[in-house]
Enzyme design. Structure first.
Site: not given
Length: 376
Positions: A46, A171, A209, A213, A298, A300
């Site tokens: 706006e 994996a 790993d 991220l 896996p 979580l």
């Protein structure tokens, strides 16, 4: 309104702010000004439209800073895709800006579903402004699915991302996992990551790993146009923009080493020493996040599934077999086929040699086992 929706679609499709467009019309239906929201911290649609109207009327660049100083012609209508906000955050309330500019009528597609910003329509109505709501509301909601669904749920929307072989392995037996899916699927993950407010993993995945991220897209990727937000140091008129990096969240009580890539300065990282999915979502909701991209691992993933807190599942499936190695999801507490957790397939897309399956919970919702393992 369709023009306002087109404008809104130009805004960044990223959390946390919704995409909004606005068109100002004079009494004869001619366009006075138009604008859209370019991202968090920039003028709302706006105010951008008011500034555009001031420029068109000869207000010059000073109109950018003082849009409200320009008085619109009598009988002006504001057509906006989302109810004008009624609160002061990084910017002032849009309802007040419209009132100060002399708008006589406001047409709204979607009413604001958030308690914080809602109330703009009532403020306008109480000031004598004529209101029409609900015009093309469904199309407006589709522009901002996470914003809308999060408000209805009262928590962030959770997308669980999975990637596996045909036999469900993430994996190999020796722990190696790069790469199961191909380049097209991995690029798709980065595009989808970019729309979320937070990327969440457990400490097990973080330690095993060492992921970064972050969102990483090629410079020539057309998706960048919808995923860029104004650069932090840039002023509104500079046009400088950058890929916004979602908040990185690590859930669990184990410490990350100082050398972990999640501790670099590529994006902010939040460490949450908990195993409670509801606590994780409450913390992220407090930060204004509407969409969580859950990347596992896996354990979580199973915790969120068991809590019934996964709203969408995106599974990248590779045409490959491993026969051994870690599976996608840990124990869900399901002991019999009668308790199977079924999901509804919404979309199948081919990405190179891989498939992307997009699913939502079945009609009965996610199965949440009771402590006894029996259905409640």
């Amino acid at each position: 309104m369709r023009r306002a929706l087109e404008l809104a679609a130009r805004g960044p499709a990223v959390d946390p702010n919704p995409r909004v467009g606005c068109v100002l019309l004079d009494a004869a239906g001619h366009t006075l000004g138009e604008g859209f929201h370019r991202g968090a911290g920039t003028p709302h649609a706006e105010v951008a439209a008011l500034a555009d109207a001031a420029r068109r009327a000869g207000g010059g660049e000073a109109a950018l800073a003082e849009a409200g100083a320009h008085r619109l012609p009598a009988g002006t209508t504001a057509v906006v895709t989302l109810e004008p906000c009624n609160h002061t955050g990084r910017t002032g309330p849009c309802a007040e800006a419209l009132l100060e500019a002399g708008v006589a009528r406001v047409v709204i597609a979607q009413t604001d579903p958030t308690p914080l910003a809602a109330g703009g329509a009532e403020r306008l109505r109480s000031a004598g402004v004529e209101l029409l709501t609900g015009l093309l509301a469904d199309e407006a909601e589709q522009l901002n699915p996470w914003f809308t669904q999060s408000a209805r749920l009262g928590r962030p929307v959770v997308t669980l991302k999975l990637a596996s072989t045909l036999d469900g392995r993430v994996a190999a037996a020796d722990g190696t996992s790069q790469w199961i899916t191909g380049p097209a699927a991995r690029l798709d993950v980065h595009r989808q990551r970019a729309t979320a407010g937070a990327i969440v993993v457990g400490t097990g995945t973080a330690l095993a790993d060492d992921p970064q991220l972050t969102v990483r897209l090629p410079e020539d990727d057309p998706a960048r146009a919808l995923l860029r937000v104004p650069a932090p140091a840039a002023d509104d008129a500079s046009g400088s923009a950058t890929l916004r990096q979602p908040l990185r969240v690590v859930v669990g009580t184990r410490e990350l080493p100082a050398s972990a890539r999640l501790r670099d300065d590529a994006a902010e990282t939040l460490l949450l020493p908990t195993h409670d999915p509801a606590e994780v979502l409450a913390t992220l909701a407090g930060r204004g996040i509407h969409h969580v991209w859950l990347e596992g691992g896996p354990t979580l993933a199973a915790a969120f599934l068991r809590a019934g807190l996964v709203d969408r599942l995106v599974h990248h499936l590779a045409p490959a077999l491993l026969g051994a190695g870690a599976g996608m999801v840990s124990d869900l507490g399901i002991g019999t086929i009668a308790e199977i957790d079924r999901w509804q397939l919404q979309e199948v897309a081919r990405l190179g040699d891989d498939l992307r399956l997009t699913l939502t919970p079945g009609p009965a919702g996610p199965h949440t086992p009771t402590p006894s393992g029996e259905d409640a």
